[in-house]
Design an enzyme around this catalytic site. Structure first.
Site, PDB file in Angstrom:
ATOM      1  CD  GLN A 167       5.231   4.310  -3.098  1.00  0.00           C
ATOM      2  OE1 GLN A 167       6.206   5.043  -3.080  1.00  0.00           O
ATOM      3  NE2 GLN A 167       4.163   4.582  -3.816  1.00  0.00           N
ATOM      4  CD  GLU A 209      -1.023   4.077  -0.154  1.00  0.00           C
ATOM      5  OE1 GLU A 209      -1.047   2.872  -0.470  1.00  0.00           O
ATOM      6  OE2 GLU A 209      -0.882   4.991  -0.973  1.00  0.00           O
ATOM      7  CG  ASP A 246       2.955   1.101  -6.541  1.00  0.00           C
ATOM      8  OD1 ASP A 246       3.785   1.238  -7.476  1.00  0.00           O
ATOM      9  OD2 ASP A 246       2.365   2.061  -6.015  1.00  0.00           O
ATOM     10  CG  ASP A 316       0.427   5.571 -10.262  1.00  0.00           C
ATOM     11  OD1 ASP A 316      -0.252   6.539 -10.655  1.00  0.00           O
ATOM     12  OD2 ASP A 316       0.849   5.495  -9.085  1.00  0.00           O
ATOM     13  CE  LYS A 341      -2.286   6.683  -7.604  1.00  0.00           C
ATOM     14  NZ  LYS A 341      -0.826   6.877  -7.402  1.00  0.00           N
ATOM     15  CB  SER A 371       0.072   8.208   0.025  1.00  0.00           C
ATOM     16  OG  SER A 371       0.613   9.331  -0.629  1.00  0.00           O
ATOM     17  CE  LYS A 392      -2.341   0.711  -5.329  1.00  0.00           C
ATOM     18  NZ  LYS A 392      -1.092   1.265  -5.884  1.00  0.00           N
TER      19      LYS A 392
END
Length: 429
Positions: A167, A209, A246, A316, A341, A371, A392
Site C-alpha cells: 500500500q 495520500e 506499509d 496498525d 491514529k 487516507s 506518517k
C-alpha cells in the site's frame, strides 16, 4: 476557570469527497476550538466505530448527520459547564455516555471531533500552543522533539487504482539535521521520482495520500524507482535516506495465504515473512507496517523473530491504537512499534495512553494520518507534544497532507533550539 458554553457539530467533506464530522467547542470567554475527524480506507476490524447514516439517497449512505446529531444533542448536554482543560474527565464522560466497547452508539467520529476541539480550546484558554498543552496532558511538560517524516511517495493497495499490492512505499530523511531539511530532501526526491516515472512512460497521477500510483512490474520495481530518484536528487540511500513499507497485508490475505496478485505470487505466513526479509536485505528498509494480517498473530511472531531486532515492525490494523490489544502484543513479543491514529480509538485521552504504554515497553510510536483527511493538522502537534519521533502524513502534494508538514515547520520555528530532530536514532537497528 473557563467553562464550555456551547458545542456545535457539522458535516464537512474529507479529502476523498466523503462526509466527515467537524466540532466546535465554545468557551465562556469567547474562545472556540475546532477539529475534524479523519477517516480510513484500509481499516482494522477492531477499530472504534465510525458512525455513518446508511441513507443511500444521500452521499451514497456515507453521510454523518447521526454523528452530528449526537454532538449537538447528548454530547453537548453532557459537557455544558465543564472545564475544557480536564481532558480526561471530558473524554471519560463521553465514553461512559456511549456505553459500548467500540463507541458504536455516539460514534467515534463524534466523540473524537469534540475531544480534539476541547483540547484546542483549552490550549488557547491557557495561551499555549497545542503541542505544549498536549505535552502537559501527556505528563511530559516541555519535552518535545520534531518527528522524522515517513513520506509515502508511491501508493498502491487500497490507496490507488493500480496493480501494486503493497500500500505504501515511503522515504525517511534520517540523515537530515533538522525537520525542515528533511522535508526539503523528501520534496526533492518526490519531484525526481516524478521525472523517473515519466522517463519510463509511467503514469504520474497520485493516489489518496499524494504519492504516485503507477502500474509497476513488482513491489521491488517500486523500490528500485525510489532508489533511482534518491540518487538523482543527490542523496545516498541507506545513509541520508532510508525506506519504509506499509504492506496493509490484511487487504491481500485470504484463506491463510498472502496473495500478491500484481506479481502472481502467493505465500503462507513464513513465506511472506521471508519475502519481506529478502526486501530488507536488498534495500535499506528500516520500517515495515502491517507486514502480516491483523489476525495472524503466529505469523507476526515469525516476522518479529526473523527481523525484529533490525527492523521496526509497526502494528496498525494489528493494534488499532487500543491499549488492551497492545498490552497483549507486548506480552507475546509481537511487533515492536505501534501506529497511532486518533480515530481508531476515538479520544485524545486514550490516544495518549496508547503512546505511553508503547514507550514504557520499549516500542516506538508512529503518529499517523488517515487516507481520508482534512485541513486539520492536530497530528503535527501530537507528534511534537508527545516526542513520538516519527510521523506518517502522506506525500509532498495535496493540501490535506501538506497542511501537517506546514504546521510542523511553524512549530520548528517556534521551538528554535528546542526543536530536536534525532533522525536515525528514532528507529531500531
Amino acid at each position: 476557570m473557563a467553562k464550555i458554553v456551547d458545542i456545535k457539530g457539522r458535516e464537512v467533506l474529507d479529502s476523498r469527497g466523503n462526509p466527515t464530522v467537524e466540532a466546535d467547542v465554545l468557551l465562556d470567554n469567547g474562545i472556540i476550538g475546532s477539529a475534524c475527524a479523519p477517516s480510513g480506507a484500509s481499516t482494522g476490524s477492531r477499530e472504534a466505530l465510525e458512525l455513518r447514516d446508511g441513507d443511500k439517497s444521500r452521499y451514497m449512505g456515507k453521510g454523518v448527520l447521526k454523528a452530528v446529531g449526537n454532538i449537538n444533542g447528548p454530547i453537548r448536554d453532557l459537557l455544558l459547564g465543564k472545564d475544557p482543560s480536564d481532558q480526561k474527565a471530558l473524554d471519560r464522560a463521553m465514553i461512559e455516555l456511549d456505553g459500548t466497547e467500540n463507541k458504536a452508539k455516539l460514534g467515534a467520529n463524534a466523540i473524537l471531533a469534540v475531544s480534539l476541539a476541547a483540547a484546542k480550546a483549552a490550549a488557547q484558554d491557557q495561551d499555549l500552543p497545542l503541542y505544549a498543552h498536549i505535552a502537559n496532558l501527556n505528563g511530559t511538560p516541555g519535552q518535545y522533539s520534531m518527528p522524522v517524516p515517513m513520506m509515502n511517495i508511491i501508493n498502491g493497495g487500497e490507496h490507488a487504482d493500480n496493480n501494486v499490492d503493497i500500500q505504501e512505499f515511503m522515504v525517511q530523511p534520517v540523515g537530515a539535521k533538522t525537520f525542515s531539511d528533511g522535508l526539503r530532501m523528501g520534496t526533492e526526491i518526490f519531484h525526481h521520482l516524478k521525472a523517473v516515472l515519466k522517463a519510463r512512460g509511467l503514469n504520474t497521477a497520485v493516489g489518496d495520500e499524494g504519492g504516485f500510483a503507477p502500474n509497476l512490474a513488482s513491489n521491488e520495481d517500486a523500490l528500485g524507482a525510489i532508489a533511482e530518484a534518491v540518487e538523482k536528487a543527490g542523496y545516498k540511500l541507506g545513509t541520508d535516506v532510508t525506506l519504509a513499507l506499509d504492506c496493509a497485508a490484511s487487504e491481500f490475505y485470504e484463506d491463510g495465504k498472502y496473495n500478491l496478485s500484481g506479481e502472481g505470487k502467493s505465500f503462507d505466513a513464513e513465506g511472506f515473512a521471508d519475502y519481506l526479509k529478502g526486501l530488507t536485505e536488498r534495500f535499506p528498509i528500516i520500517s515495515i507496517e502491517d507486514g502480516l494480517d491483523e489476525s495472524d498473530w503466529a505469523g507476526w511472531k515469525i516476522l518479529t523473530d526473523k527481523i525484529g531486532e533490525k527492523v521496526q515492525l509497526v502494528g496498525d490494523d494489528l493494534f488499532v491504537t487500543n491499549t488492551k490489544i497492545l498490552k497483549e502484543g507486548i506480552e507475546k513479543g509481537i511487533g515492536n512499534s505501534i501506529l497511532i491514529k486518533f480515530n481508531q480509538i476515538g479520544s485524545l485521552t486514550e490516544t495518549l495512553e496508547a503512546i505511553q504504554m508503547a514507550k514504557a515497553a520499549g516500542y516506538t510510536a508512529v503518529i499517523s494520518h488517515r487516507s481520508g483527511e482534512t485541513e486539520d493538522s492536530t497530528i503535527a502537534d501530537l507528534a511534537v507534544g508527545t516526542a513520538a519521533g516519527q510521523i506518517k502524513t502522506g506525500s509532498l502534494c495535496r493540501s490535506d497532507r501538506v497542511s501537517k508538514y506546514n504546521q510542523l515547520l511553524r512549530i520548528e520555528e517556534q521551538l528554535g533550539a528546542k526543536a530536536v530532530y534525532r533522525g536515525r536514532a528514532e528507529f531500531r537497528g
